[in-house]
Each structure stands twice: as C-alpha cells, then as structure tokens.
Design a protein around this motif. Structure first.
Motif, PDB file in Angstrom:
ATOM      1  N   PHE A  45      -1.889  -8.567   7.209  1.00 21.70           N
ATOM      2  CA  PHE A  45      -2.114  -9.235   5.927  1.00 21.70           C
ATOM      3  C   PHE A  45      -1.819 -10.735   6.069  1.00 21.70           C
ATOM      4  O   PHE A  45      -1.014 -11.307   5.333  1.00 21.70           O
ATOM      5  CB  PHE A  45      -1.257  -8.601   4.815  1.00 21.70           C
ATOM      6  CG  PHE A  45      -1.367  -7.099   4.791  1.00 21.70           C
ATOM      7  CD1 PHE A  45      -2.587  -6.481   4.624  1.00 21.70           C
ATOM      8  CD2 PHE A  45      -0.246  -6.299   4.963  1.00 21.70           C
ATOM      9  CE1 PHE A  45      -2.703  -5.099   4.622  1.00 21.70           C
ATOM     10  CE2 PHE A  45      -0.357  -4.917   4.971  1.00 21.70           C
ATOM     11  CZ  PHE A  45      -1.586  -4.320   4.809  1.00 21.70           C
ATOM     12  N   CYS A  46      -2.469 -11.332   7.030  1.00 23.05           N
ATOM     13  CA  CYS A  46      -2.194 -12.733   7.381  1.00 23.05           C
ATOM     14  C   CYS A  46      -2.440 -13.664   6.195  1.00 23.05           C
ATOM     15  O   CYS A  46      -3.381 -13.482   5.418  1.00 23.05           O
ATOM     16  CB  CYS A  46      -3.110 -13.192   8.511  1.00 23.05           C
ATOM     17  SG  CYS A  46      -3.117 -12.097   9.918  1.00 23.05           S
ATOM     18  N   ALA A  49      -5.996 -15.955   6.345  1.00 26.25           N
ATOM     19  CA  ALA A  49      -6.473 -15.018   7.370  1.00 26.25           C
ATOM     20  C   ALA A  49      -7.732 -15.533   8.077  1.00 26.25           C
ATOM     21  O   ALA A  49      -8.719 -15.879   7.417  1.00 26.25           O
ATOM     22  CB  ALA A  49      -6.746 -13.662   6.722  1.00 26.25           C
ATOM     23  N   PRO A  50      -7.720 -15.579   9.389  1.00 26.04           N
ATOM     24  CA  PRO A  50      -8.901 -16.065  10.121  1.00 26.04           C
ATOM     25  C   PRO A  50     -10.117 -15.167   9.916  1.00 26.04           C
ATOM     26  O   PRO A  50     -11.262 -15.633   9.982  1.00 26.04           O
ATOM     27  CB  PRO A  50      -8.446 -16.057  11.591  1.00 26.04           C
ATOM     28  CG  PRO A  50      -7.231 -15.197  11.642  1.00 26.04           C
ATOM     29  CD  PRO A  50      -6.603 -15.243  10.291  1.00 26.04           C
ATOM     30  N   ILE A  61     -10.348 -10.344   3.114  1.00 23.10           N
ATOM     31  CA  ILE A  61     -10.199  -9.134   3.932  1.00 23.10           C
ATOM     32  C   ILE A  61      -8.764  -8.612   3.892  1.00 23.10           C
ATOM     33  O   ILE A  61      -8.527  -7.400   3.739  1.00 23.10           O
ATOM     34  CB  ILE A  61     -10.680  -9.418   5.376  1.00 23.10           C
ATOM     35  CG1 ILE A  61     -12.209  -9.658   5.361  1.00 23.10           C
ATOM     36  CG2 ILE A  61     -10.331  -8.250   6.317  1.00 23.10           C
ATOM     37  CD1 ILE A  61     -12.799 -10.182   6.656  1.00 23.10           C
ATOM     38  N   ALA A  62      -7.803  -9.526   3.987  1.00 18.12           N
ATOM     39  CA  ALA A  62      -6.401  -9.072   3.949  1.00 18.12           C
ATOM     40  C   ALA A  62      -6.139  -8.334   2.639  1.00 18.12           C
ATOM     41  O   ALA A  62      -5.459  -7.296   2.624  1.00 18.12           O
ATOM     42  CB  ALA A  62      -5.466 -10.263   4.098  1.00 18.12           C
ATOM     43  N   ILE A  65      -7.847  -4.819   2.570  1.00 24.06           N
ATOM     44  CA  ILE A  65      -7.173  -3.855   3.454  1.00 24.06           C
ATOM     45  C   ILE A  65      -5.824  -3.447   2.833  1.00 24.06           C
ATOM     46  O   ILE A  65      -5.432  -2.279   2.871  1.00 24.06           O
ATOM     47  CB  ILE A  65      -7.008  -4.435   4.876  1.00 24.06           C
ATOM     48  CG1 ILE A  65      -8.397  -4.641   5.502  1.00 24.06           C
ATOM     49  CG2 ILE A  65      -6.174  -3.500   5.745  1.00 24.06           C
ATOM     50  CD1 ILE A  65      -8.398  -5.201   6.908  1.00 24.06           C
ATOM     51  N   ARG A 106      -4.920  -9.347  15.713  1.00 25.24           N
ATOM     52  CA  ARG A 106      -4.670  -8.158  16.549  1.00 25.24           C
ATOM     53  C   ARG A 106      -5.570  -8.173  17.794  1.00 25.24           C
ATOM     54  O   ARG A 106      -5.189  -7.669  18.840  1.00 25.24           O
ATOM     55  CB  ARG A 106      -4.971  -6.888  15.752  1.00 25.24           C
ATOM     56  CG  ARG A 106      -3.899  -6.519  14.757  1.00 25.24           C
ATOM     57  CD  ARG A 106      -2.788  -5.772  15.455  1.00 25.24           C
ATOM     58  NE  ARG A 106      -1.956  -5.056  14.518  1.00 25.24           N
ATOM     59  CZ  ARG A 106      -0.914  -4.309  14.865  1.00 25.24           C
ATOM     60  NH1 ARG A 106      -0.600  -4.153  16.138  1.00 25.24           N
ATOM     61  NH2 ARG A 106      -0.198  -3.701  13.958  1.00 25.24           N
ATOM     62  N   VAL A 114      -8.189  -5.065  14.101  1.00 26.82           N
ATOM     63  CA  VAL A 114      -8.218  -4.133  12.965  1.00 26.82           C
ATOM     64  C   VAL A 114      -9.689  -3.768  12.748  1.00 26.82           C
ATOM     65  O   VAL A 114     -10.570  -4.625  12.847  1.00 26.82           O
ATOM     66  CB  VAL A 114      -7.637  -4.809  11.700  1.00 26.82           C
ATOM     67  CG1 VAL A 114      -7.806  -3.907  10.479  1.00 26.82           C
ATOM     68  CG2 VAL A 114      -6.169  -5.164  11.919  1.00 26.82           C
ATOM     69  N   ILE A 116     -12.132  -3.757  10.759  1.00 26.52           N
ATOM     70  CA  ILE A 116     -12.474  -4.295   9.429  1.00 26.52           C
ATOM     71  C   ILE A 116     -13.783  -3.699   8.914  1.00 26.52           C
ATOM     72  O   ILE A 116     -13.889  -3.309   7.745  1.00 26.52           O
ATOM     73  CB  ILE A 116     -12.558  -5.840   9.504  1.00 26.52           C
ATOM     74  CG1 ILE A 116     -11.228  -6.416   9.982  1.00 26.52           C
ATOM     75  CG2 ILE A 116     -12.953  -6.408   8.153  1.00 26.52           C
ATOM     76  CD1 ILE A 116     -11.279  -7.899  10.356  1.00 26.52           C
TER      77      ILE A 116
HETATM   78  S1  SF4 Z   1      -7.699  -8.081   9.713  1.00 24.14           S
HETATM   79 FE1  SF4 Z   1      -6.640  -9.101  11.424  1.00 24.14          FE
HETATM   80  S2  SF4 Z   1      -6.841 -11.340  11.023  1.00 24.14           S
HETATM   81 FE2  SF4 Z   1      -7.417 -10.257   9.143  1.00 24.14          FE
HETATM   82  S3  SF4 Z   1      -5.545 -10.233   7.906  1.00 24.14           S
HETATM   83 FE3  SF4 Z   1      -5.545  -8.279   9.069  1.00 24.14          FE
HETATM   84  S4  SF4 Z   1      -4.482  -8.713  11.008  1.00 24.14           S
HETATM   85 FE4  SF4 Z   1      -4.919 -10.702  10.050  1.00 24.14          FE
END
Ligand code: SF4
Ligand SMILES: Cc1cc2nc3c(=O)[nH]c(=O)nc-3n(C[C@H](O)[C@H](O)[C@H](O)COP(=O)(O)OP(=O)(O)OC[C@H]3O[C@@H](n4cnc5c(N)ncnc54)[C@H](O)[C@@H]3O)c2cc1C
Length: 450
Positions: A45-46, A49-50, A61-62, A65, A106, A114, A116
């Motif tokens: 959950f950066c 988030a890149p 995305i964070a 998720i 990751r 992850v 995604i």
């Molecule tokens: S998917 Fe990867 S980059 Fe994106 S928030 Fe989660 S850990 Fe960070």
C-alpha cells in the motif's frame, strides 16, 4: 494433446475439440476469494505508489487492493471503474508486465510483483456478477453528442458523457460494437464472450443509443454530424493495414493477420477455422504474436514469426514473446521478406515458401545483407502495422494520426478524437480508454461552460 492433422495446405480441424478448448482456455484464470486475499496481502500500500503512476488511467491501485484485502471487492471495483470503465477488459489484456507490475516495489525487491491485473479482474468480475453498474446519469442536459467508433475509446467517451447527462449516439461501421475488444484481442485473453457482456453492462447506464452498421464516410458524414450534434468524438481506431511490398503478395494463403484474427474471434467453432500446416507471420508487434500463437493453437505444425530488427525492437513485450515461444512458435530476427513463392496460377497460385533476406543496421538505417533463406509456408500472415483509414477530410493529421491536443481536441471546432486513431497514445486498450474518458470531460466542459 492429440497429434495434429498434418495435411498440407490450409485446412480446418487439425486438432480435436478438447485439444482446441484446452489451448484457447482463459490465459489468466480468475482468482478465488482466498487467492485474491493472499495476493492482496503482498501489497505494501505504497504512498505515491509507482503502480498508479504507471497506469495510463491512473487507477488508485493501492486503494483498490486495500479494499480487496478488507473484503470489499465492490468498493475495489468502484475505485477501478471511476477511472477506467473498461477495467474488466483491461484486467484481462493490459500488458501489466510493462506498466503497473513492472514498477511494483515487490517486483524490484523480489522479482515477483503484486498480481495487480488479476486482482483488478477479481474486483471487476464481482461488480459484473451483480448485473448492475455503480453509476447513474446526471439530470439530462439536453446536449447531444455523436461518438463514432464503439471501440474502447468510443465506449469510454460515451459512458462518461452519459454520466454527465448528455445524450449520446454511438455509431459503428461493424455489425457488433467493441472494436478490437471484439475483433482483435487474442481469444484466450477474453473468453466467454466477455467483450459483449461488458458492453451490455456499460450501456445499461442509459442515454447511449447504439447505431451499428453506420460508417463515417459511407452514409454518415462529419459535416452532417457537426450540424446535427453539439459535439463529435472520433474513436475510429486504425482500420488500414500496411502492404508487404514483396513479390507474390497476391498468392493464395497470404493475408492480413488482423483479418485472420477477426475470423477467429467470430468463429462459432474453432474446429471449422482453416489454418496452414506451415505458417509464417511477418511482423514484430502484438498482432504478429497473436496470429502466431493462435495458428499454433489451431494445430499448425510450424509457426515462425520473422521480424526485420532485433528482439528488443519488437513492440510486443518480452512477456508476449515468451508466451509465443512457450507455445512452440519460433521467432526469427533480422530478416525481411523478399518474395513469396507459390504454385503456378494453373495449379492454384498458392503460397509454398517465403524467401527472406538477412538484415543489419547500416550507416543509413536498416539494410539487407544480400544473404537469403527460405521458409516453407502454406499460410503467410502480414502483421506489419495498422494505419489510419478513412479519416474525414479537413482534419489536421500528424504522423499518420488525427492530431489532438492534451484534451483530445482536433483542429476542427467541436470535434474531438482519441484512441489509436489519434496522436498521443501508444496503441493499447487502456490508453484508448484514458483518451476517450478525458475527451468526454473536455466535451462536457465545453458544453456546459458559459
Ligand atoms: S501494487 Fe506494488 S507498487 Fe503498487 S502499492 Fe502495492 S506494493 Fe506498492
Ligand atoms: C491483434 C491485436 C491484438 C491486440 N492485443 C492487445 C492486448 O492484448 N492488450 C492491449 O492493451 N492492446 C491490444 N491491442 C491494441 C488495442 O486493441 C487497441 O489499442 C484498442 O482497441 C484501440 O481502441 P480504439 O477504440 O481506439 O480503436 P478500435 O478498437 O480499433 O475501435 C475502433 C472502432 O471504430 C469503428 N470504425 C472505424 N472506422 C469507422 C468509420 N469510418 N465509421 C464508423 N465506425 C468506424 C470500428 O469498427 C471499431 O469498432 C491489440 C491490437 C490488435 C490489432
């Protein structure tokens, strides 16, 4: 796997139904709730988030998720769909390995991002399963917008305009909406008629009238649309194809990969779809990979993709290239077609071989070395790029596409464009969605300001 029928020529039914079904099964099957929970728990959950920055539609995305991890897939779906109304299709077809998953922390730390894309599918599938969409129309504005092209760009534009209360007429030349979602994307990426199910779901917002079999440049003219509607959006895609410019291009068995793929996507029974015994595909993009892999899955004995430059110059991602080679497709680099050699016209004029010349980078760019080789080929697919076809006159073009500014405005007043036909994208479904959505916001602003 049963042995394929090795008859020469282009024949149907090289493999039995079970083998075909196994080959064309869902490439990334849906996650179960437990698998989704485990996959979501890997996310950090950066902050900043890149993965979100890498997403052309900037999905948070964070957040989505986290919502899955918290057991709220419908909240996650809302987070996705707010940014990308075709989030279900993009979950299936996005080259995540070069977008969000490539930059996932990751991935950097462990070489395993992850998942995604699959998590996005988990959430959007949950929303689709409710049979409802989480959006309704704003009060009617009385404004009317014509959208031409019911591919990802046109669909995203039409939906966002409908949300804002505008009345949309969505025209498409073909008999089914969806653009390349319906006629292009590899069959194993979008199984169970997902493209049409998603369109039905998207159109259920109301306020969008679909007019199929309506070609701009046929009965429909831009001038008429400009006078009948308050704004026009063009999402025409790239309907033309580049010619091979090699001797023998007209022989039987030589065809555009895109047409073969469209036939495949529309086939009721893949066992009835003819394929060559020895297939050669010329090109280096997603179309070449999809034509090659699907020929192999239909039972071709040999499939060779030939590209005129090196591996790193191919527009198909490394992941796509590896998918092809894992399915038994050979990829050869640094060679260009010289001629297709076939039987005489009295004997049917059918392709039998393709002659290639090795290439290298010279002082003036790519050049032939003079050394040649031949590959057996009863079927040859041309996949050397699509081009803009039938753009209305009067529109400024740039680099062969309709020139647009950052909001999708063309050189003509009250005419916007987006997706593959317009500048600024990268010929991906997700980029087309982003451009369609952003053009809709610009149209909305233009129709409601002042
Ligand atoms: S998917 Fe990867 S980059 Fe994106 S928030 Fe989660 S850990 Fe960070
Ligand atoms: C074989 C293939 C595989 C691909 N695989 C992937 C993938 O796996 N992942 C990915 O992200 N991207 C993939 N792409 C790219 C992706 O499909 C496109 O970037 C995307 O579909 C572009 O959307 P669009 O709405 O701009 O155009 P399109 O999807 O091409 O839709 C354009 C629509 O406009 C209609 N139209 C055209 N001209 C007219 C006219 N004159 N009048 C009326 N209607 C008209 C067409 O019928 C069509 O419905 C692939 C492309 C191809 C060719």
């Amino acid at each position: 796997m049963t042995k394929a029928d090795l008859s020469p020529g282009i024949v149907a039914g090289r493999l039995d139904g079970d083998t075909l079904a196994a080959g064309f099964a869902d490439l990334h099957p849906a996650l179960t709730a437990h698998e989704a929970s485990v996959a979501a728990d890997r996310c950090y959950f950066c902050h900043d988030a890149p993965c979100t920055t890498a997403c052309p539609t900037t999905i948070d995305i964070a957040l989505f998720i986290r919502e899955i991890a918290a057991g709220s897939p419908l909240a996650a779906a809302r987070t996705i769909l707010d940014q990308n109304i075709l989030g279900g299709m993009c979950a299936r077809v996005c080259p995540t390995e070069t977008l969000c998953e490539e930059v996932c922390v990751r991935q950097a730390a462990e070489g395993k991002p992850v998942e995604i894309g699959r998590l996005q599918r988990f959430a959007t599938d949950a929303q689709m399963a409710t049979g409802r969409q989480p959006y309704s129309r704003a009060a009617a504005t009385g404004k009317r917008v014509a959208v031409v092209g019911a591919g990802p760009a046109g669909l995203a534009c039409a939906h966002r305009l409908a949300m804002h209360g505008h009345e949309v007429t969505l025209h498409d030349a073909r008999i089914k909406p969806g653009g390349l979602n319906e006629y292009g994307i590899a069959a194993y990426k979008t199984v169970d008629d997902f493209a049409q199910a998603e369109i039905d779901w998207l159109l259920s917002i109301g306020g969008i009238r679909l007019e199929i079999g309506q070609r701009l440049g046929g009965g429909l003219t831009l001038a008429a649309l400009q006078s009948d509607f308050d704004a026009v959006f063009l999402g025409l895609g790239l309907g033309g194809v580049n010619a091979l410019r090699a001797e023998g291009e007209d022989l039987g068995g030589v065809r555009d990969a895109i047409d073969f793929i469209a036939d495949l996507r529309q086939a009721e029974d893949l066992a009835n779809l003819p394929v060559g015994r020895n297939v050669v595909v010329i090109g280096g993009g997603m179309t070449a990979i999809d034509a090659g892999v699907q020929s192999k899955l239909l039972g071709a004995e040999t499939v060779t993709i030939v590209y005129r430059r090196g591996r790193e110059a191919m527009s198909a991602s490394t992941w796509e290239q590896e998918l092809a080679t894992a399915r038994g497709v050979t990829i050869r680099h640094w060679a260009q077609p010289v001629r297709v050699i076939g039987t005489s016209l009295e004997n049917g004029g059918a392709a039998r071989e393709v002659e290639f010349e090795y290439t290298r980078t010279g002082s003036d760019g790519l050049e032939g070395t003079g050394e040649t080789f031949r590959l057996a080929a009863d079927q040859v697919f041309k996949a050397i790029g699509q081009t803009l076809d039938g753009a209305p006159g009067g529109l400024a073009l740039e680099g062969g596409k309709i020139k647009v500014d950052g909001q999708g405005r063309t050189s003509l007043a009250q005419v916007w464009a987006g997706g593959d036909c317009a500048t600024g994208g990268d010929d991906l479904t997700v980029t087309a969605v982003a451009q369609g959505r952003d053009a809709a916001e610009s149209i909305h602003q233009s129709l409601t300001e002042g």
